[in-house]
Enzyme design. Sequence first.
Site: not given
Ligand code: CMP
Length: 138
Positions: A10, A50, A113, A116, A127
Amino acid sequence: MSNLTFGIIKPDAVAKGHTGKIIDRILSNGFKIRGMKLIHQTKKNAEGFYAVHAERPFFGELTEFMSSGPCVVLALEKEGAVKAWRDLMGATNPAEAAEGTLRKDFAGSIGENAVHGSDSDENAAIEIAYFFSKLELV
Ligand code: CMP
């Protein structure tokens, strides 16, 4: 069980210079890279990717972040790839991620984070097709 999954390094991890270290961890954990490219998504592109999260309160923040800078998209191959990649990534919230996982080592928050990964074989296929043409998958 399919042997392919989809991953993203990311924008937070790319901006912090962690791309090489994460790719090294992917390879040393036995994944083959079948597709890889550095892209900068538009907000529309991130919203499409998303779309399942469109009703979530964090959708705007998530798609803003995912289009804020370059990211690396990956098609990864390994036996049981979806689970193996999720295990290597660690919990979505880095505060809950186990030692030795990518999110423990590189992620700053639940939103930013670092990586993904697909959550099922079916979504992995969707995807991968969202980002890669046939020619880009070796
Ligand atoms: P990802 O696996 O990319 O899929 C959905 C994403 O939403 C997840 O990783 C997080 O980075 C994001 N996400 C999930 N919960 C929250 C939250 N409470 N606030 C902000 N982002 C979130």
